[in-house]
Write a protein that holds these residues in place. Structure first.
Motif, PDB file in Angstrom:
ATOM      1  N   HIS A  68      94.558 115.623 -48.177  1.00 25.30           N
ATOM      2  CA  HIS A  68      95.886 115.333 -47.402  1.00 25.30           C
ATOM      3  C   HIS A  68      96.774 116.296 -48.020  1.00 25.30           C
ATOM      4  CE1 HIS A  68      98.576 112.812 -44.907  1.00 25.30           C
ATOM      5  NE2 HIS A  68      98.529 113.728 -44.267  1.00 25.30           N
ATOM      6  N   SER A  74      89.648 117.981 -43.122  1.00 20.34           N
ATOM      7  CA  SER A  74      90.027 118.324 -41.816  1.00 20.34           C
ATOM      8  C   SER A  74      88.964 117.561 -40.888  1.00 20.34           C
ATOM      9  CB  SER A  74      90.139 119.681 -41.426  1.00 20.34           C
ATOM     10  OG  SER A  74      88.708 120.220 -41.245  1.00 20.34           O
ATOM     11  N   ASP A  75      89.384 117.444 -39.765  1.00 17.46           N
ATOM     12  CA  ASP A  75      88.300 116.949 -38.880  1.00 17.46           C
ATOM     13  C   ASP A  75      86.988 117.583 -38.827  1.00 17.46           C
ATOM     14  OD1 ASP A  75      90.419 114.908 -38.303  1.00 17.46           O
ATOM     15  OD2 ASP A  75      90.786 115.448 -36.294  1.00 17.46           O
ATOM     16  N   ASP A  79      92.302 108.819 -39.998  1.00 15.45           N
ATOM     17  CA  ASP A  79      92.165 107.442 -39.378  1.00 15.45           C
ATOM     18  C   ASP A  79      90.922 106.833 -39.910  1.00 15.45           C
ATOM     19  OD1 ASP A  79      94.389 107.762 -37.928  1.00 15.45           O
ATOM     20  OD2 ASP A  79      93.574 108.375 -35.786  1.00 15.45           O
ATOM     21  N   ASP A  85      93.056 114.404 -38.419  1.00 13.32           N
ATOM     22  CA  ASP A  85      93.767 113.347 -37.349  1.00 13.32           C
ATOM     23  C   ASP A  85      92.622 112.315 -37.578  1.00 13.32           C
ATOM     24  OD1 ASP A  85      95.165 112.081 -35.437  1.00 13.32           O
ATOM     25  OD2 ASP A  85      94.075 113.359 -33.756  1.00 13.32           O
ATOM     26  N   LYS A  86      91.429 112.552 -36.743  1.00 14.45           N
ATOM     27  CA  LYS A  86      90.655 111.509 -36.510  1.00 14.45           C
ATOM     28  C   LYS A  86      89.878 111.201 -38.126  1.00 14.45           C
ATOM     29  CE  LYS A  86      89.029 112.857 -31.838  1.00 14.45           C
ATOM     30  NZ  LYS A  86      87.862 113.132 -31.253  1.00 14.45           N
ATOM     31  N   LYS A 114      93.276 120.854 -38.892  1.00  8.96           N
ATOM     32  CA  LYS A 114      93.824 119.665 -38.372  1.00  8.96           C
ATOM     33  C   LYS A 114      93.021 118.413 -38.936  1.00  8.96           C
ATOM     34  CE  LYS A 114      93.885 117.455 -33.849  1.00  8.96           C
ATOM     35  NZ  LYS A 114      93.849 117.603 -32.403  1.00  8.96           N
ATOM     36  N   TYR A 153     100.864 119.587 -43.632  1.00  6.91           N
ATOM     37  CA  TYR A 153     100.151 119.572 -42.307  1.00  6.91           C
ATOM     38  C   TYR A 153      99.266 118.709 -41.979  1.00  6.91           C
ATOM     39  CZ  TYR A 153      96.830 122.494 -44.430  1.00  6.91           C
ATOM     40  OH  TYR A 153      95.856 123.008 -45.057  1.00  6.91           O
ATOM     41  N   ASP A 154      98.900 117.937 -41.047  1.00  8.89           N
ATOM     42  CA  ASP A 154      97.943 117.158 -40.776  1.00  8.89           C
ATOM     43  C   ASP A 154      97.585 116.943 -38.968  1.00  8.89           C
ATOM     44  OD1 ASP A 154      99.850 115.391 -39.993  1.00  8.89           O
ATOM     45  OD2 ASP A 154      99.713 114.292 -42.057  1.00  8.89           O
ATOM     46  N   ARG A 155      98.055 116.137 -38.479  1.00  7.47           N
ATOM     47  CA  ARG A 155      97.583 115.785 -37.136  1.00  7.47           C
ATOM     48  C   ARG A 155      97.781 116.799 -36.069  1.00  7.47           C
ATOM     49  NH1 ARG A 155      95.995 110.327 -37.172  1.00  7.47           N
ATOM     50  NH2 ARG A 155      96.673 109.106 -39.150  1.00  7.47           N
ATOM     51  N   GLN A 156      98.759 117.593 -36.415  1.00  5.82           N
ATOM     52  CA  GLN A 156      99.229 118.533 -35.243  1.00  5.82           C
ATOM     53  C   GLN A 156      99.038 119.810 -35.442  1.00  5.82           C
ATOM     54  OE1 GLN A 156     100.490 117.347 -32.376  1.00  5.82           O
ATOM     55  NE2 GLN A 156     100.437 115.180 -33.390  1.00  5.82           N
TER      56      GLN A 156
END
Lengths: 335, 335
Positions: free
Chosen positions: B287, B264-265, B311, B307-308, B305, B297-300
């Motif tokens: 992931h 996660s972030d 990327d 997300d960054k 979470k 689940y991931d970005r939302q």
């Protein structure tokens, strides 16, 4: 798959283990603690180790629970005439002075630069804290490690004219090695700065960084030109001294030690915490009684004061090392 | 004396080491990671390990520097529908409720007791912090450990109806064992409470207490009827999440890892810190893409979470595990 692999590994390993057992018998015939004088103190150590490692014995402790903790200053290396980390800080003030002309007129720096110990003493704890904060923050952790390494290479102790990390106690080096050879995991639990101690603990004691517990400042993660760094801040995160030592043990190690060695009242709670667990325990105190080879100090000392812990240790039958009588050697030979 | 003993030990040990080398060759023929599907992700792991363990190779890393760090929630075990430590806290509130009749009319407790997730969500982070503080303080560390042990024995996950500590990832168990077999020291570095995780880490993962780094509250040393205890206070000492993870690694481990796994972030800075060291590095991200066997689940997501870090990991070529495709199994079989 994993299981069957483990089993075949175990089958193979039983041969080495058998050999190892034979080695142990051979080794037992040489003295693992040659710098400890034969007598009750030395016997207390070897009896304890024999007891907790005797498979099937009443006091047997499985290897993963053989946690041994040592204070550092005054227990593994000397701490006079000032804590070595303070000597480091004072040397740093001198090294940083050319960039701070204002220090010539400002206490506590003025006294440090003039070598005025009375003036420094007058600056009190507040002055010392300011010196410690200034010399231990404002750089990255990597920069700090390089500064400590450089100091250890170049600085010399005023009395012995030796590098500070040579003023470690030979009997304790033997004890650390002896404990590890008997399946103990050896930790430092000290009021000293954790990053300072990691600058020499592995080389001097064979204790890896992840087994050093100490006081710590806050570090801040930053990206500098895209490169992550940790910057040392002046804010204190944790003081690993006195009642902080059991908390540090709980937080960093997560198991109660069965073996603890200290030398001052700052170790008292760590010794009590270790002693209070179930089963066999070893509790040791280094009593500094040797003014000729090292120093003699206890109840009245400003550094490494040993008063309440000495009374408790005496009352409870803890093992109190009389440095002058129990240690045949104090320091290892000069390199 | 010590030196000559070490040498003879080494001479004896060379025979076992030779046998061990033969075992290694034999072991290499079975797959140490049977739950990982053959492909680029699995190869990234095995290639890295081969590289850093190849004596004399360009990327060789000595065993003492083979530090591997794993996040826990979402990386070693599941974290849905709520972090398991929060599930523990909510269960504790229910267990403690009979002694707190006032909770029936006070938020956030009222919602917890009524099973009203909307009401609980409305209580926000402040409400959650109150629940965490209440259920994680006011008892001794020994009492807390007993409460956690009891909960792990009795509580069942709502979706899988299994004890929470069985919802660990089988591929990661294999990976941990594989790394250790290759001389790595495996650590948890997680935002979870360090004492909570120690309640299962050794049994579930083979990771001993002293290799668990996590968030921690202040503990206070007290003598109760002469018996030393550590009392858990509600004040937070350290949050091991996000930029706190590199600080935690620095403070507890004192060496930069060469291998890091997160999901996660909250792991991003730990992954960056690990990646920024010199020499070969392995950076992995789980992931969560498997709604059938686990969750997707991931970005939302409010929990875990990603997300960054996703990327950054994609841009930098970190190893991103597609749970659905890369893991042949998710959980170990029920016990």
């Amino acid at each position: 798959m994993i299981l069957s692999r483990t089993s075949s590994l175990q089958a193979f390993l039983s041969i080495p283990l058998l050999l190892l057992a034979l080695v142990s018998v051979a080794v037992a015939q040489t003295d693992p603690l040659p710098s400890w004088k034969d007598g009750p103190v030395k016997s207390a150590i070897t009896d304890f180790v024999a007891k907790v490692t005797q498979d099937g014995g009443a006091d047997f402790v499985p290897p993963e629970e053989r946690i041994a903790v040592f204070d550092n200053d005054g227990t593994l290396w000397s701490e006079q005439p000032v804590y070595f980390q303070l000597a480091f800080a004072l040397d740093r003030i001198k090294a940083m002075a050319p960039q701070h002309p204002e220090w010539n007129d400002t206490e506590p720096f003025k006294s440090v630069l003039a070598g005025d110990t009375k003036g420094l003493a007058a600056a009190g704890e507040k002055g010392l804290m300011e010196i410690m904060a200034l010399t231990h923050s404002g750089m990255t952790t990597d920069e700090y490690a390089a500064i400590v390494a450089d100091w250890l290479k170049t600085a010399r102790h005023p009395r012995f004219d030796r590098p500070y990390d040579e003023l470690v106690y030979q009997p304790q080096l033997e004890l650390l090695a002896y404990l590890r050879a008997n399946g103990f995991k050896t930790f430092i639990v000290s009021g000293g700065g954790v990053e300072f101690m990691r600058g020499f603990a592995e080389k001097a004691y064979g204790i890896p960084p992840e087994q050093v517990v100490g006081s710590a400042g806050v570090t801040k993660f930053e990206l500098r030109d895209g490169v992550p760094v940790l910057v040392k801040e002046s804010k204190i995160e944790f003081i690993d001294d006195g009642p902080g030592k059991p908390s540090g043990i709980n937080n960093f190690i997560g198991r109660r030690p069965i073996f603890a060695f200290g030398n001052s009242d700052g170790d008292q709670q760590m010794l009590e915490w270790t002693a209070a667990g179930p089963g066999a325990r070893f509790i040791g105190i280094v009593h500094h009684t040797d003014a000729d080879r090292e120093w003699a100090y206890d109840r009245q000392s400003h550094i490494g004061k040993l008063d309440k812990a000495l009374d408790e240790g005496t009352a409870k039958g803890w093992t109190i090392v009389d440095m002058k009588n129990d240690w045949l050697t104090v320091y290892p030979p000069a390199k």
